[in-house]
Each structure stands twice: as C-alpha cells, then as structure tokens.
Scaffold this active site. Structure first.
Site, PDB file in Angstrom:
ATOM      1  N   ASP A   1       5.581  -9.322  -0.325  1.00 59.29           N
ATOM      2  CA  ASP A   1       6.953  -9.276  -0.852  1.00 59.29           C
ATOM      3  C   ASP A   1       6.996  -8.419  -2.118  1.00 59.29           C
ATOM      4  O   ASP A   1       7.150  -8.929  -3.219  1.00 59.29           O
ATOM      5  CB  ASP A   1       7.513 -10.684  -1.102  1.00 59.29           C
ATOM      6  CG  ASP A   1       6.768 -11.443  -2.174  1.00 59.29           C
ATOM      7  OD1 ASP A   1       5.571 -11.171  -2.362  1.00 59.29           O
ATOM      8  OD2 ASP A   1       7.393 -12.288  -2.834  1.00 59.29           O
TER       9      ASP A   1
ATOM     10  N   ASP B   1      -4.380  -3.918  -7.169  1.00 59.33           N
ATOM     11  CA  ASP B   1      -3.279  -3.393  -6.382  1.00 59.33           C
ATOM     12  C   ASP B   1      -3.253  -4.056  -5.005  1.00 59.33           C
ATOM     13  O   ASP B   1      -4.291  -4.220  -4.358  1.00 59.33           O
ATOM     14  CB  ASP B   1      -3.452  -1.886  -6.242  1.00 59.33           C
ATOM     15  CG  ASP B   1      -2.415  -1.268  -5.341  1.00 59.33           C
ATOM     16  OD1 ASP B   1      -1.256  -1.135  -5.764  1.00 59.33           O
ATOM     17  OD2 ASP B   1      -2.775  -0.929  -4.186  1.00 59.33           O
ATOM     18  N   ALA B   2      -2.070  -4.411  -4.546  1.00 52.64           N
ATOM     19  CA  ALA B   2      -1.945  -5.125  -3.284  1.00 52.64           C
ATOM     20  C   ALA B   2      -2.461  -4.309  -2.106  1.00 52.64           C
ATOM     21  O   ALA B   2      -3.140  -4.835  -1.211  1.00 52.64           O
ATOM     22  CB  ALA B   2      -0.480  -5.507  -3.054  1.00 52.64           C
TER      23      ALA B   2
END
Length: 281
Positions: A166, A145-146
């Site tokens: 983004d 997960d970012a």
C-alpha cells in the site's frame, strides 16, 4: 518518496476497508496449518496516535473508525469483529485513539509457525515502527526500500507467503512501478498471495495499475472496491480498492460479508461496491 506519513490519514474510510479485508485474506490462508511468510512492504509506523497533531490536522479518522466505533458491540461479520477486537486490545480506556495499522494486525494474527517482515524507509516512520514492535525470531523490522525488499525476501523459505502493498501513490509513475514489481516477483513466486491497495482519485490513475497487471499475464486477480460516492467532499480520495492475486478460496464469502457491512454501516448503503475478477483464473 520519503515525504509521506500515514499519520495524517490514519483511520479513514480507506483504512477501514484495507485492514478488514487484509485480515480476511490472512485468516483464509491460515485455514491450512503450514507456515506463512508475511511481508508488509510499506509498513509505516504500525500503530497510530489519533490525538497526534498529524492525525488531528485533517481528522480523516472521522470518515472511518470514528463513524463505526459505537457499533463495536453489535453483531457483525467475523472479519469486522477481528478488527474491533484488535483496536480494543490497543486501548485500555475503551477509546480508539491508538489505532493499529497493518503491521499490528499481521503481528496479532501470526501463529507460532508464521513469520512477518515489516519494511519502511522513512526515518520517522521506521522509528515509530521500532517503538511499537520488537524484532524476534518471527518478526523482523527492515529499514529498506519496499521494492528492494521484495526482490531480496521472496520467494520465502516457507513456500507460502502473502505480500501487502500500500504505497503512498504520491507520484503518478508509482502505479506502473508497483505493477511491474509485482509481475517480476510473481515470475519467481507464482504461488504467493499479493494484496495491493489503491486509492480512487479523480485522475483515475489506478487504471494504469490494472492495465499493467493484465498485460503481465498474471491470472486470478480479485478486485474489491468501495466508492464512497461523494460522501466525503472534503477529501480528494473518494474511495479505495484492493487487488488480490491468488486470493484464498476460503476467504471469499467472508470478504463479501465484510464489504457489505462496511458499505451498510459506514455509508448507509449508499456507496458503490465492486467484488469480482479483474483477471479470472
């Protein structure tokens, strides 16, 4: 969410702005010889096949790279030249069907002293990332997960870093979630450069992103925006923008030149551009 796949949108007008400006930011940071840690938090698959069924479904690349490819040998700003050169390197036949995304751009720009981490949680997107790149001492691929990766990987040992964000923004709450995450990481790594891309949609949810970041007390947030001004009525997204926290001063003129070039050649100068501080120093 794990439903979003960028292949359906690769090469569109937003990608043009996103990748050219991202390259300018990194080039500006590389004016100093000291190492940089680069984090591509929502990497997707890195290189896109524009002949794939996904890309061909809506053919969004016709609003971006397809409009500009014939100009690749003309004079243009350095950042645009960098973008065209990278695309040429990924296509041996003079075409643009293998389109490099952000991870490919950052990997190509890395110097020996720099380091890149690219993250994606979507199973198919991460498989594409692994197919395009091999992990090494300087390049790490993370199926994670970012937001978790931002907590775990920052601040970096290099003391200098750029984070590119983004997300898909498929959920309205993602604007607030992203801004909150940036504010939390900034509190631990205030010297980092944070590049946040956002779409211009009818609901104008990007204003919540702006509001949360303003309230966070972060200084030096540059706003760069290209509104296509109705040029692509078949698309819901009629433009996009980028917020850059701590933009490298050496990149400002280059980013202005690139934004002007994109508007002139992609939109015949009829788009609406913005280049200025969301929050000044």
């Amino acid at each position: 969410m794990l439903s979003y796949q960028h292949s359906y949108h690769a090469g569109n007008h937003a990608d043009v702005l996103k990748h050219i400006i991202l390259g300018e930011v990194v080039a500006g940071m590389q004016k100093k010889e000291t190492p940089i840690f680069l984090l591509d938090a929502f990497a997707s698959r890195g290189i896109y096949d524009l002949n794939s069924p996904e890309a061909q479904k809506n053919r969004e690349f016709e609003t971006g790279i397809a409009r500009l490819w014939a100009l690749r040998n003309d004079p243009h700003p350095l950042g645009v030249a960098r973008w065209f050169k990278l695309i040429e390197q990924k296509n041996s036949d003079g075409d643009f069907s293998h389109l490099p995304g952000s991870t490919a751009l950052l990997a190509a720009m890395m110097r020996p002293q720099d380091r890149l981490a690219a993250c994606d949680l979507h199973p198919q997107e991460f498989e594409g990332l692994q197919a395009s790149f091999k992990s090494s001492r300087n390049l790490a691929l993370h199926k994670r997960d970012a937001f978790e990766a931002m907590k775990a990987l920052l601040p970096p040992k290099e003391k200098r870093g750029m984070v590119f964000l983004d997300p898909s923004y498929e959920e309205k709450g993602e604007y607030r979630k992203l801004a909150t995450a940036v504010a939390k990481v900034y509190s631990r790594f205030a010297g980092g450069v944070y590049v946040v891309w956002y779409p211009l949609l009818p609901a104008a949810n990007h204003n919540e992103l702006f509001a949360v970041l303003r309230r966070a007390g972060i200084r030096k947030i540059l706003r760069i925006e290209l509104d296509c001004h109705g040029a692509f009525p078949q698309m819901q997204m009629q433009g996009s923008g980028m917020l850059i926290v701590n933009p490298p001063w050496a990149a400002e003129d280059a980013m202005k030149a690139s934004l002007h070039w994109i508007n002139t050649h992609l939109l015949s100068g009829k788009g609406k551009t913005h280049f200025g501080w969301l929050v000044p120093e």
